[in-house]
Scaffold this motif. Structure first.
Motif, PDB file in Angstrom:
ATOM      1  N   ARG A  24       0.951  -1.276   0.225  1.00 31.42           N
ATOM      2  CA  ARG A  24       0.052  -0.055  -0.095  1.00 31.42           C
ATOM      3  C   ARG A  24       0.959   1.400   0.066  1.00 31.42           C
ATOM      4  O   ARG A  24       0.495   2.330  -0.464  1.00 31.42           O
ATOM      5  CB  ARG A  24      -0.885   0.029   1.076  1.00 31.42           C
ATOM      6  N   ILE A  25       2.133   1.171   0.507  1.00 30.94           N
ATOM      7  CA  ILE A  25       2.970   2.224   0.769  1.00 30.94           C
ATOM      8  C   ILE A  25       3.633   2.620  -0.470  1.00 30.94           C
ATOM      9  O   ILE A  25       4.647   1.924  -0.881  1.00 30.94           O
ATOM     10  CB  ILE A  25       3.710   1.985   1.790  1.00 30.94           C
ATOM     11  N   LYS A  26       3.608   3.664  -1.213  1.00 30.81           N
ATOM     12  CA  LYS A  26       3.910   4.061  -2.566  1.00 30.81           C
ATOM     13  C   LYS A  26       5.505   5.161  -2.509  1.00 30.81           C
ATOM     14  O   LYS A  26       5.802   5.226  -3.153  1.00 30.81           O
ATOM     15  CB  LYS A  26       2.852   4.821  -3.336  1.00 30.81           C
ATOM     16  N   ASP A  27       5.596   5.686  -1.016  1.00 34.59           N
ATOM     17  CA  ASP A  27       6.575   6.549  -1.078  1.00 34.59           C
ATOM     18  C   ASP A  27       7.959   5.918  -0.816  1.00 34.59           C
ATOM     19  O   ASP A  27       9.138   6.395  -0.474  1.00 34.59           O
ATOM     20  CB  ASP A  27       6.203   7.719   0.035  1.00 34.59           C
TER      21      ASP A  27
END
Lengths: 151, 373
Positions: A24-27
């Motif tokens: 979920r974490i795109k950074d």
């Protein structure tokens, strides 16, 4: 990834801590999901390990629970780390980190104001952005606005 | 509130002074509750929220593109920088590549806006200390920059220039020359600024040594931007946690040691020069090309979240964006530099004389639109 070292260390020390859904974490900053009772100790550990800068503190309503998100950064090494805590929606309570990071003061008050999260240990937890006596917490997903003169 | 129960050091009753809502030299609607022992402040409590528009809630009922339009209103002095962070955050979730020319145009606009912000700071800060001419100087130069913005996007304050995937329009004919002239003009005007304000004895008396912020406080209170660098911490997100194509440009990160009002003022003047340097380099490097990447008409980023930070003229401007796969953001949280920088007032106003309050507040450079959101 340098931050991974700290993640493993924390996971070893504090049982119940796990990686927060990495897909979920795109950074690209590793995130940790930790149980609410350990939060203060984990943040204390991170501060001692050189995460001297609290970039951001905010909360999100996920309908089944509330999530508080802390973004930390170690300015010297530029290592970043995210810490997340899931809270019960009915009685959200989480230790305040203002004694460790005074900059969290207003950010916690904002979360208290807009999402109704209680931070025991905060020196002066009260309304920040909303007027005194405002009912409800606007950033909760089930918040319904009272009709006003324009409706 | 506990004001009148506080006693001064000799046990006498203190006075409660209500500064605002409005006055604090009208940077916006702010109220400062001050507990005074004679002229000295023993407790200061900023009260914010008068301009709260519920933007984080509004964002949840707007499309991603409409959120860029709304971001103009976060900090209405630095609209381009707000557009920048919003566009970057959406692109991070979408995972799109931005064409080269669009990247350059974005940096050009962001840096021009930095110049505008610092010119305004120069005017307002001098005004806070009682010098009116500087404000007129500042507005004169700002006007020229706003004309540049107007020729590009048709607006003078709320630009809505960025698009998800690029920018909305290409430069009009003659823009590069006009911008080049602006940089040259600005450089010569900076000499006037220094002659009028920087070297002024009265100005220095009112700002040197006033409102010191230590390195430790900067870190503890998460201060960012020029306020941070004025206290001796060399950290600029454009350099240290770079984004877009900033690494292609050659610029310095100025840093000062004392952390007083004068150093915070000097930081802006030095950064202004660096911003002009970047603008000049962009103007040389610009090449014809696409200005908008191929993105779907209706933007629906896959479910996920991202924390995207940028260096706005006021500090670390970041966006925490959560998508649930629909056309509207699930959650949008703005990490507003003014909001977080303003907290330090509670600490540094203690023990300060009332006359210095406005100097300290002015030197932090806040916009209440961003503080209250």
């Amino acid at each position: 990834m340098d931050a991974q070292k700290y993640l493993n260390e924390i996971k070893g020390r504090f049982p119940g801590t796990a990686d927060a859904a990495p897909e979920r974490i795109k950074d690209g900053v590793p995130a940790l999901l930790c149980p609410a009772p350990f939060l203060f100790e984990i943040v204390k550990y991170l501060k001692a390990e050189g995460f001297n800068y609290l970039m951001d503190l905010c909360a999100t309503d996920y309908r089944d629970s509330l999530e508080v998100i802390y973004h930390f950064c170690a300015l010297e090494t530029n290592v970043k780390l995210t810490v997340k805590v899931r809270l019960d929606r009915e009685k959200p309570e989480l230790a305040s980190i203002t004694p460790l990071y005074p900059g969290a003061d207003w950010q916690e008050r904002e979360a208290f104001d807009l999402l109704g999260i209680n931070f025991p240990g905060h020196p002066d937890l009260k309304n920040l952005l909303l007027p005194c006596g405002w009912e409800g917490h606007p950033l909760r997903k089930d918040y319904s606005r009272k009709p006003d003169q324009y409706d | 509130m506990t004001e009148n129960t506080l006693k001064d050091k000799d046990g006498f009753e203190t006075m409660y002074l209500n500064m605002g809502p409005q006055h604090p030299s009208t940077h916006g609607v702010l109220r400062l509750g001050l507990v005074l022992d004679g002229e000295v402040i023993i407790k200061a409590e900023p009260d914010i929220g008068y301009l709260h528009r519920g933007m984080e809630k509004l964002a949840e009922s707007r499309t991603y593109q409409a959120n860029i339009a709304m971001s103009d209103r976060f900090d209405y002095v630095t609209s381009m920088n707000n557009n920048f962070v919003t566009a970057l955050a959406v692109e991070k979730l979408l995972g799109v590549e931005i064409p080269k020319r669009a990247q350059y145009l974005r940096i050009l606009m962001a840096e021009l806006n930095r110049v505008v912000n610092h010119i305004l700071f120069f005017g307002f800060f001098a005004m806070d200390l009682g010098a009116t001419t500087a404000l007129i100087f500042g507005f004169r130069e700002r006007e020229e920059a706003l004309e540049l913005f107007e020729s590009v996007c048709g607006a003078r304050l709320t630009y809505n220039y960025f698009r998800v995937g690029g920018v909305s329009r290409d430069l009009p004919a003659g823009f590069i020359e006009k911008a080049g002239n602006f940089v040259k003009m600005m450089r010569s005007r900076l000499k006037d600024y220094d002659d009028l304000v920087t070297g002024n004895v009265i100005f220095q008396d009112r700002s040197v040594g006033i409102g010191r912020i230590s390195k430790e406080d900067v870190l503890a209170y998460s201060l960012s931007g020029p306020v941070m660098r004025a206290s001796g911490i060399k950290y600029d997100i454009r350099k240290d946690d770079t984004y877009s194509v900033y690494r292609e440009f050659d610029f310095e990160v100025p840093v000062r040691e004392n952390g007083d009002c004068f150093d915070r003022y000097m930081m802006r003047m030095l950064e202004l020069r660096e911003a002009l340097k970047i603008i000049e380099q962009v103007l040389i490097k610009l090449e014809p090309g696409e200005i908008l990447a191929k993105v779907p008409k209706i933007i629906k980023p896959p479910a996920g979240e991202a924390y995207v930070r940028t260096e706005s003229p006021k500090g670390e401007l970041a966006l925490y964006l959560v998508s649930d796969g629909t056309a509207n953001p699930y959650r949008l949280h703005l990490r507003a530099p003014s909001f977080i920088n303003l907290q330090i007032l509670q600490k540094i106003l203690t023990g300060v004389k009332v006359a210095d309050v406005i100097a300290i507040l002015g030197s932090i450079d806040i916009t209440l639109g961003e503080v209250d959101r």
